[in-house]
Write a protein that holds these residues in place. Structure first.
Motif, PDB file in Angstrom:
ATOM      1  N   LEU A  65       0.823  -1.219   0.000  1.00 56.57           N
ATOM      2  CA  LEU A  65       0.000   0.000   0.000  1.00 56.57           C
ATOM      3  C   LEU A  65       0.852   1.262   0.000  1.00 56.57           C
ATOM      4  O   LEU A  65       0.607   2.201  -0.767  1.00 56.57           O
ATOM      5  N   GLY A  66       1.886   1.267   0.867  1.00 60.94           N
ATOM      6  CA  GLY A  66       2.736   2.457   0.968  1.00 60.94           C
ATOM      7  C   GLY A  66       3.415   2.770  -0.348  1.00 60.94           C
ATOM      8  O   GLY A  66       3.449   3.916  -0.800  1.00 60.94           O
ATOM      9  N   GLU A  67       3.897   1.716  -0.980  1.00 54.57           N
ATOM     10  CA  GLU A  67       4.571   1.913  -2.267  1.00 54.57           C
ATOM     11  C   GLU A  67       3.589   2.442  -3.307  1.00 54.57           C
ATOM     12  O   GLU A  67       3.888   3.366  -4.079  1.00 54.57           O
ATOM     13  N   TYR A  68       2.366   1.862  -3.272  1.00 54.75           N
ATOM     14  CA  TYR A  68       1.334   2.268  -4.216  1.00 54.75           C
ATOM     15  C   TYR A  68       1.021   3.754  -4.050  1.00 54.75           C
ATOM     16  O   TYR A  68       0.953   4.522  -5.020  1.00 54.75           O
ATOM     17  N   LEU A  69       0.845   4.154  -2.775  1.00 53.67           N
ATOM     18  CA  LEU A  69       0.476   5.552  -2.518  1.00 53.67           C
ATOM     19  C   LEU A  69       1.608   6.506  -2.870  1.00 53.67           C
ATOM     20  O   LEU A  69       1.374   7.558  -3.474  1.00 53.67           O
ATOM     21  N   SER A  70       2.833   6.138  -2.482  1.00 55.83           N
ATOM     22  CA  SER A  70       3.939   7.055  -2.785  1.00 55.83           C
ATOM     23  C   SER A  70       4.141   7.127  -4.296  1.00 55.83           C
ATOM     24  O   SER A  70       4.489   8.178  -4.839  1.00 55.83           O
TER      25      SER A  70
END
Lengths: 162, 251
Positions: free
Chosen positions: B3-8
């Motif tokens: 998720l974090g990678e997706y959002l960043s």
């Protein structure tokens, strides 16, 4: 977050926005605002004109009404005067006609009197002549003198008077 | 992809392509390309919609007049007498921000990458990947706009008050105020840009998360609130605050 601020990006954004600004100013905001201002001015002017015209019309209407009223009064006066004049004329015509008629009547009566007297006188003369002729025939005498004639005339006058 | 990678990844501004000019390699970012699209649409609309204006408005002319009248009345109510000088600038910023903040409504339009995967056509492979994301999600764009607005505020103060009047306004009411008045010129653009950036980025992330969590009807409602309502609201706030600053500077 801060690394997303770069000089090149800022120049791009500023350039884009300036282009957008000048284009929108030239094609959208300036002409449309001017157009709406002109229209607002036009509407204001036409409303003011309409108001002015209305006031003028009202004034004209009042003056016309005044004139009509005056004209009516004038007409009434004229009619009244004409009626009075006609009455007077009528009276004078009628009275003069009466006078003339009376004068004619009097004249006619006088004429008749005169005619009658004339006729009476002629008749008297003829009756005297006839009586003398009849008397002379009766008496077979010459009674054709002045004395007899006067006598007969006297007799006839007496008979006429009686 | 977590998720974090997706959002960043979603937050990131990407360089789409670059070209060589004036002795430099000049990069073009995806936010700039989206800006070009918005500006192109606005220019085409402003040129085509303002033709054949008639005294009695109808159809498209009504819309154009409502937009211009809205901009004029916002400017008039905050600036007053000199509104004519500033209405085009505020209108430009307002229209651009309204389109920029709400453009993720058109996020449905697939990127060239997706089109290539979908159709398999060679043609799409050569087009750089452009995702339609609000350019105001890019902090650099917001900072530039805020700085431009403050330059307008400064320019307005200098133009309508003169240099002496402007210097006088720095010591009003007390000379002690000078540092704060100067700080104002840094704080205001910062607050303008950070507010816009935070709102748009927050809305963008929430909608992205909603798409991950519940890809059906729910994100549509969020989209309407965050992209349309909040986008237009933030555009209005940006313009309104700028106009307040201008009014303060020229009064």
């Amino acid at each position: 977050m801060l690394k997303s601020i770069t000089a090149v990006k800022s120049i791009w954004v500023a350039l884009n926005l300036l282009i957008l600004y000048f284009t929108l100013k030239k094609f959208l905001f300036k002409p449309v605002t001017e157009f709406m201002d002109n229209r607002a001015r036009g509407i204001k002017e036409s409303i003011e004109n309409a108001e002015k015209n209305r006031a003028e019309a009202q004034k004209l209407k009042e003056s016309f009404e005044e004139q009509i009223k005056n004209a009516k009064l004038e007409a009434d006066k004229i009619i009244e005067a004409a009626r009075a004049k006609a009455e007077k004329e009528y009276d004078s015509i009628v009275s003069s006609a009466k006078q003339q008629a009376e004068a004619l009547l009097v004249k006619a009566r006088e004429e008749i009197d005169r005619e009658r007297q004339l006729a009476m006188r002629e008749m008297k003369a003829q009756v005297a002549g006839l009586a003398l002729a009849a008397a002379s025939k009766v008496l077979e005498a010459n009674m054709e003198n002045i004395d007899n004639r006067l006598l007969v005339e006297k007799f006839i006058d007496e008979a006429g008077a009686a | 992809m977590d998720l974090g990678e997706y959002l960043s990844n979603a937050m990131e501004t990407r360089e789409v392509f670059s070209f060589y000019a004036f002795g430099y390699q000049i990069p073009v970012y995806d936010s700039i390309v989206v800006m070009w699209i918005i500006i192109g649409v606005l220019i085409v609309l402003s040129v085509t919609l303002t033709r054949n204006f008639k005294t009695v408005p109808s159809g498209k002319q009504n819309i154009v007049e409502i937009v211009v009248e809205l901009v004029n009345s916002i400017t008039k109510s905050s600036i007053g007498h000199h509104w004519r000088h500033f209405a085009p600038y505020f209108g430009t910023i307002l229209l651009f921000l309204v389109f920029a903040n709400t453009i993720s409504i058109f996020g449905i339009i697939p990127s060239s990458e997706e089109l290539y995967k979908l159709t398999g056509l060679e043609f799409f492979e050569h087009i750089p990947v452009i995702e339609i994301k609000p350019p105001t999600k890019d902090f650099g764009v917001n900072v530039t706009m805020a700085v431009m607005s403050i330059i307008v505020v400064l320019g307005a103060g200098l133009r309508f008050k003169g240099l002496k009047g402007w210097l006088g306004s720095l010591v009003d009411p007390l000379p002690v105020m000078i540092p704060f008045k100067i700080l104002d010129y840094f704080i205001r653009p910062l607050s303008l840009s950070a507010r816009l950036f935070g709102n748009i980025l927050g809305a963008f992330l929430i909608v992205e998360l909603a798409y991950i969590a519940l890809p059906a009807v729910f994100p549509a409602a969020l989209n309407i609130y965050f992209d349309l309502f909040d986008g237009i609201l933030q555009a209005y706030i940006f313009v309104f605050l700028t106009s307040i600053y201008v009014a303060e500077a020229i009064e």
